[in-house]
Design a protein around this motif. Structure first.
Motif, PDB file in Angstrom:
ATOM      1  N   ILE A  74       0.839  -1.206   0.000  1.00 30.90           N
ATOM      2  CA  ILE A  74       0.000   0.000   0.000  1.00 30.90           C
ATOM      3  C   ILE A  74       0.870   1.250   0.000  1.00 30.90           C
ATOM      4  N   SER A  75       1.913   1.251   0.856  1.00 34.83           N
ATOM      5  CA  SER A  75       2.755   2.447   0.955  1.00 34.83           C
ATOM      6  C   SER A  75       3.491   2.704  -0.350  1.00 34.83           C
ATOM      7  N   THR A  78       1.054   4.059  -2.917  1.00 34.75           N
ATOM      8  CA  THR A  78       0.653   5.431  -2.597  1.00 34.75           C
ATOM      9  C   THR A  78       1.745   6.419  -2.960  1.00 34.75           C
ATOM     10  N   ALA A 120      -7.204  13.335   3.378  1.00 36.52           N
ATOM     11  CA  ALA A 120      -7.286  11.895   3.136  1.00 36.52           C
ATOM     12  C   ALA A 120      -8.620  11.344   3.643  1.00 36.52           C
ATOM     13  N   TYR A 132      -8.029   0.109  -1.755  1.00 44.96           N
ATOM     14  CA  TYR A 132      -7.828   0.969  -2.917  1.00 44.96           C
ATOM     15  C   TYR A 132      -8.196   2.403  -2.593  1.00 44.96           C
ATOM     16  N   ILE A 135      -5.202   3.971  -0.974  1.00 48.52           N
ATOM     17  CA  ILE A 135      -4.110   4.323  -1.894  1.00 48.52           C
ATOM     18  C   ILE A 135      -4.451   5.610  -2.642  1.00 48.52           C
ATOM     19  N   LEU A 138      -4.752   8.735   0.050  1.00 46.56           N
ATOM     20  CA  LEU A 138      -3.468   9.215   0.554  1.00 46.56           C
ATOM     21  C   LEU A 138      -2.584   9.708  -0.589  1.00 46.56           C
ATOM     22  N   GLY A 139      -2.625   8.992  -1.715  1.00 49.63           N
ATOM     23  CA  GLY A 139      -1.812   9.407  -2.859  1.00 49.63           C
ATOM     24  C   GLY A 139      -2.189  10.813  -3.313  1.00 49.63           C
ATOM     25  N   TYR A 142      -1.108  13.537  -0.800  1.00 48.74           N
ATOM     26  CA  TYR A 142       0.306  13.899  -0.770  1.00 48.74           C
ATOM     27  C   TYR A 142       0.782  14.536  -2.070  1.00 48.74           C
ATOM     28  N   THR A 200       2.754   7.431   4.930  1.00 51.85           N
ATOM     29  CA  THR A 200       1.714   6.556   4.407  1.00 51.85           C
ATOM     30  C   THR A 200       1.533   5.348   5.313  1.00 51.85           C
ATOM     31  N   GLU A 204      -1.882   4.706   7.049  1.00 57.34           N
ATOM     32  CA  GLU A 204      -2.596   3.467   6.715  1.00 57.34           C
ATOM     33  C   GLU A 204      -2.887   2.692   8.003  1.00 57.34           C
TER      34      GLU A 204
END
Lengths: 272, 314
Positions: A74-75, A78, A120, A132, A135, A138-139, A142, A200, A204
């Protein structure tokens, strides 16, 4: 000054261990992390179950390993999303300047006016609280910071002699941008990317802890902590080990991040 | 100075405006028809149309935004779908609870961590410095929700010194209410001193390397005098900015602490609203926290000019 000191070493070891856990679990785990076994529920750490079992009798070590893989993937996704989107926006904005730059930056700064976690959470309510959703949320949250950093780097680069030289040589704008501008943005991007990996992973875990992340029964360190919370009086290990994993990982990233920043970005030395 | 303050306050207005536009359209991104979502499975077409009209969903998006925005200006944040109460009083009530945890934690953390950071910088590379920076990095790496659980385990369950979870308003029971706040405040305090020590140390080190400090030393001033009179004021600026960011992050991330200690604060309200898909509340919380964040940063910019008068003339 070459200070490849304990920081980098300890940080590298901790992060190496994290990736090792994530990779090894693809082909070997001490027990089945999903298999319910009520005969062995809430067992304290023992020779068979090194870190004990949870309220459904599942092995904690195996679940921690599987959780590591989930958190790492996930990190990485992201950070990848934020870096790709942010770099594109930052390059376009910084290289073109003018109206495009101004319009993009108005939106960018508006998004930066939200604390990252708040944005987020808002995005998560739109995209749905699952793997999902996290991701994407957070994506996107950022992305503005990446865009800012890349734009700043591009702005200071674009008037430098070697960029002008490339243009004078009749190279296309796109070629100049990708061949000469982008590689010189890498140092700040690596520093930021490392920190973002940590943010992340922490976010998460926090979201999974709140029940807004990866849903059970799939284990993540965050949802293991949340699930163990009602049992902490009888089974303290349920609350201790997942948190320890998160903390050691974050410690590794912080140490590695400090070391990287000192090496790659002397201007930011000592900054937080 | 007055012109600077006025200009800075004016410049916050477009930010607030864009923030509201962003929040409005963000929630519009939610797939599906909000009216259908509200009705659930048991609505016929006529009732659905009636609800859409009542919610103003049959209007154009721009009209919807205009109505929403003017309601916002008059303090009407809408009505919660799930609880049925107006959103703003709900938010304010929960906000007052969160504030009781966040503000003391940040104040105590500043009082301890800023001097600690200066001390570390003044004794750079000494044993004191190395231990302070190690403690700071360690504290920084421990997530608040785990730290909270550990403190709860030790002080609440094993030693039994403090109540484990829950919340009592200090207005009904002052001492009891205070005791419930100790663990959450200590948790946040421990987490934040890590960040603040590192920032305070870094900015002090930067100022200590400047020429005028060397000059002050050459003049024969004592180290204490140099630190207090010449360094502190110049080095505090970046830490002040960090405090603004910390406040904003705490307000939006407080949900985890409130979950650990079952405190009915603003963070919990927003998370519960996300579970319940209560969009007016989500929207209200986002707006409210973002507004507070912008206002806190505005105040900090104004305060900043006290520590660094150069910003006024720029």
């Amino acid at each position: 000054m070459r200070r490849f000191a304990p920081n980098a070493l300890i940080g590298g070891l901790l992060i190496g261990l994290l990736f090792l856990m994530a990779i090894v679990q693809t082909f070997w785990m001490p027990h089945d992390p999903m298999k319910l076994n009520f005969a062995s529920r809430l067992q304290p750490p023992s020779a068979e179950f090194l870190l004990g079992t949870d309220e459904f009798g599942r092995d904690i070590v195996s679940r921690l390993m599987m959780g590591a893989a989930t958190s790492v993937s996930i990190s990485l996704m992201t950070v990848g999303l934020a870096v790709v989107l942010g770099t594109t926006i930052g390059l376009i904005s910084g290289y073109n300047r003018g109206l495009i730059d101004r319009v993009i930056m108005i939106f960018n700064d508006a998004l930066l006016a939200f604390p990252g976690m708040l944005l987020a959470l808002g995005l998560l309510s739109v995209f749905g609280a699952n793997q999902y959703g996290i991701i994407v949320a957070l994506g996107l949250a950022y992305t503005p910071s990446v865009a800012r950093v890349v734009r700043g780097a591009v702005m200071s680069l674009r008037e430098r002699e070697f960029i002008r030289a490339s243009r004078t040589m009749n190279n296309s704008e796109l070629y100049t941008m990708l061949r000469h501008v982008l590689p010189n943005c890498l140092a700040p991007l690596i520093v930021l990317g490392t920190s973002m990996f940590g943010w992340t992973l922490l976010s998460e875990s926090a979201l999974s802890f709140l029940g807004l992340g990866v849903p059970p029964p799939a284990p993540t360190w965050g949802n293991m902590l949340a699930a163990g919370r009602p049992f902490i009086e009888q089974a303290a290990w349920l609350a201790i080990f997942p948190g320890l994993c998160i903390s050691l990982t974050l410690l590794g990233i912080n140490l590695l991040g400090d070391a990287l920043r000192d090496r790659l970005d002397p201007q930011m030395r000592g900054a937080v | 100075m007055l012109r600077f303050a006025f200009g800075r306050i004016l410049s916050a207005i477009p930010t607030l405006l864009i923030v509201s536009v962003t929040v409005f359209f963000l929630i519009r991104l939610v797939p599906g028809d909000p009216a259908a979502l509200l009705m659930g499975d048991h609505g016929d077409a006529a009732a659905l149309a009636e609800l859409r009209e009542r919610l103003g969903l049959d209007q154009s998006v721009l009209t919807q935004f205009r109505i929403w925005f003017f309601n916002l200006l008059s303090g009407d944040f809408g009505t919660s779908i799930w609880i049925g109460d107006p959103v703003l009083p709900l938010i304010l009530q929960r906000f007052m609870v969160s504030v009781q945890v966040v503000i003391p934690a940040v104040i105590f953390a500043t009082l301890v961590a800023v001097p600690a950071g200066i001390l570390a910088a003044a004794r750079q590379n000494s044993a004191v410095d190395v231990s302070l920076i190690s403690i700071a990095t360690l504290l920084l790496s421990v997530p608040t929700f785990w730290l909270g659980l550990l403190l709860l385990l030790v002080f609440g369950l094993h030693l039994g010194w403090l109540p484990v979870v829950g919340y009592v308003s200090m207005r009904t029971d002052f001492v009891g209410g205070l005791l419930y706040l100790v663990l959450p405040v200590v948790t946040l305090f421990l987490h934040e001193i890590g960040t603040i020590i590192r920032m305070s140390r870094a900015s002090t080190l930067e100022v200590l390397g400047l020429d005028y400090i060397t000059h002050a030393r050459a003049k024969g001033l004592s180290e204490g005098m140099i630190l207090w009179r010449h360094t502190f004021k110049n080095a505090f600026g970046p830490t002040l900015t960090l405090l603004g960011l910390i406040l904003g992050n705490l307000l939006s991330g407080i949900a985890v602490i409130e979950t650990v200690f079952t405190i009915p604060g603003l963070g919990r309200l927003m998370v519960d609203a996300i579970y319940a898909r209560d969009y007016p509340v989500i929207q209200g919380c986002m707006l409210f926290i973002a507004f507070i964040y912008v206002l806190v940063n505005l105040c900090i910019d104004l305060l900043y000019s006290f520590f660094d008068p150069k910003v006024v003339t720029q």
